[in-house]
Design a protein around this motif. Structure first.
Motif, PDB file in Angstrom:
ATOM      1  N   THR A  23       3.890  -0.962  -0.506  1.00  0.00           N
ATOM      2  CA  THR A  23       4.918  -1.684   0.229  1.00  0.00           C
ATOM      3  C   THR A  23       4.714  -3.185   0.037  1.00  0.00           C
ATOM      4  OG1 THR A  23       3.624  -1.713   2.278  1.00  0.00           O
ATOM      5  CG2 THR A  23       5.166   0.129   1.969  1.00  0.00           C
ATOM      6  N   GLN A  57       9.505  -1.485  -1.179  1.00  0.00           N
ATOM      7  CA  GLN A  57       8.470  -0.822  -1.968  1.00  0.00           C
ATOM      8  C   GLN A  57       8.297  -1.571  -3.284  1.00  0.00           C
ATOM      9  OE1 GLN A  57       6.938   2.140  -0.869  1.00  0.00           O
ATOM     10  NE2 GLN A  57       8.072   1.786   1.016  1.00  0.00           N
ATOM     11  N   GLU A 105       6.400  -1.351  -7.316  1.00  0.00           N
ATOM     12  CA  GLU A 105       5.800  -0.483  -8.325  1.00  0.00           C
ATOM     13  C   GLU A 105       5.498  -1.327  -9.559  1.00  0.00           C
ATOM     14  OE1 GLU A 105       6.745   3.692 -10.673  1.00  0.00           O
ATOM     15  OE2 GLU A 105       8.170   2.929  -9.226  1.00  0.00           O
TER      16      GLU A 105
END
Length: 129
Positions: free
Chosen positions: A53, A73, A75
């Motif tokens: 997060t 979020q 990545e």
């Protein structure tokens, strides 16, 4: 200038560009990314948490938008060109951008890229306390 000499100059120029480009692309380990990143000039911050997060405070991702607070979020993506962190922003309305790329620059720095290829905002990782 003969074609042979011109070809040598072209090959030398390509080799020099490859060396310079390789020096600019920093390899980043995803496990080193979590932490607080800050731009002292703007006061903008982004916290990348190890659970995937993030929270951004007073952050402008480009030169056309006002600073805002947002979360979501994140990545990490390794790329042959530039490693980047994809920020999937939560609670965006219809027609608004739902995600942006934050480029891992190495050396504890991350940056948002402007369309012209320049860096619109560079943030530096704060030392752990």
């Amino acid at each position: 200038m003969s074609k042979l000499t011109g070809g040598r100059w072209f090959a030398a120029a390509l080799a020099a560009c490859a060396v310079l480009t390789a020096g600019c692309t920093a390899r980043v380990d995803a496990k080193d990314l979590p932490g607080l990143y800050r731009n002292d000039e703007t006061g903008g911050e982004i916290q990348l948490d190890s659970d995937g997060t993030f929270t951004a405070t007073a952050l402008s991702t480009d030169s056309h938008s006002d600073p805002a607070d947002f979360h979501g979020q994140w990545e990490f993506f390794e790329s042959s060109a530039d490693d980047f962190v994809y920020l999937n922003i939560e609670e965006r309305g219809i027609g608004e951008v739902s995600g942006v790329q934050l480029y891992a620059r190495g050396g504890g720095k991350v940056a948002f890229s402007a369309p012209d290829g320049s860096w619109s905002l560079v943030l530096t990782k704060s030392p752990e306390k």
